[in-house]
Design a protein around this motif. Sequence first.
Motif, PDB file in Angstrom:
ATOM      1  N   TYR A 131      34.199  40.493  37.659  1.00  0.00           N
ATOM      2  CA  TYR A 131      32.734  41.378  38.174  1.00  0.00           C
ATOM      3  C   TYR A 131      33.480  42.450  38.660  1.00  0.00           C
ATOM      4  O   TYR A 131      32.629  43.476  38.382  1.00  0.00           O
ATOM      5  N   ALA A 132      34.421  42.574  39.333  1.00  0.00           N
ATOM      6  CA  ALA A 132      34.802  43.753  39.956  1.00  0.00           C
ATOM      7  C   ALA A 132      35.189  44.971  39.080  1.00  0.00           C
ATOM      8  O   ALA A 132      34.794  46.218  39.134  1.00  0.00           O
ATOM      9  N   ASP A 137      29.538  44.028  42.757  1.00  0.00           N
ATOM     10  CA  ASP A 137      29.767  43.370  43.886  1.00  0.00           C
ATOM     11  C   ASP A 137      30.347  42.068  43.569  1.00  0.00           C
ATOM     12  O   ASP A 137      29.333  41.028  43.091  1.00  0.00           O
ATOM     13  N   ARG A 194      28.246  38.993  45.264  1.00  0.00           N
ATOM     14  CA  ARG A 194      26.581  38.383  44.570  1.00  0.00           C
ATOM     15  C   ARG A 194      27.005  38.298  43.114  1.00  0.00           C
ATOM     16  O   ARG A 194      26.046  37.381  42.760  1.00  0.00           O
TER      17      ARG A 194
END
Length: 304
Positions: free
Chosen positions: A249-250, A255, A258
């Motif tokens: 996700y990063a 975020d 989230r």
Amino acid sequence: MDTTLGATLDPARRTTHDASQRLLDSSAALSYDPMTEVDWDAPLDPSHYGLNPEWSTLYGTRLWSEMTEQQRVTLTRHEVASIMSTGIWFEMILQQMVLRDQYCADYSRPDFQFALTEIADECRHSIMFARACQKMGISAYFPTRSSIQLGRGFKSLATAEVAYGGILVAEEVLDVMQRDWMRGEQVLPIVRTTSKIHVVEESRHMKFARQEMRERIEGAGPRRRQTSALVIAVAAHVIVSNMVNEKVYAAAGLDPARALAEAGANEHHKTLMRSSCAHLMEFLDELGLLTRPALAFYKRVSMV
């Protein structure tokens, strides 16, 4: 086929002998060399996804609707790289378990010969996935430290239906995903081709694992079935929970907190996982390996 050997076996062993010979014949007739089958030199289309968007852990969430198209492409490429990395990790476990199981077995038997054929396939698959990640410019993703240690124990101790059950779980879950990806027109050709190779060759591995599980569990008492069911379920939980690393996700500029929360609550993805595991659960139930304690672990990762 060695009909002389087959004729000397009892009916159950003869069935296994014949099934293994058919798998060997299939391997000889239809196998792939990823080094020549995959176009490693072709440029990557920047608009192509790493996997069908519907298989993304965030597809259908509010966050997905807010993401740019480039973020979606980047996320799916990192997700597929994470899944491939997990595949390599488990294929290394698989190879060691199968080698232990076949140590000093009857070398003339087709099940021994197919077991070595499977190990050779898995070596090629691991290199294939590693090169695909390298081509996408994505570094390896690794399981959690505790999962790595559990894997060490599993590969060293798992035997019989537990070993082949763990193998079957990993192969079945990935098989359904890749059957979809190999047909995805929006998916990178390198992923489509590697998925096709894996699907074709893993179909034989799954048949072999089911065959071995049926043979090994035959005649087992309730206590052994309960124990085996629980260990296989724990292995499944570890494998599935490590498929998509939280760092993806990063990498897509999201975020992480989230993204993790929305992925964990994503009913669309949970439904896909349950549907991909339906046949596996039916088979485990058939063998008496879908007990109440085992179900609790499968439910935690949406396999039922």
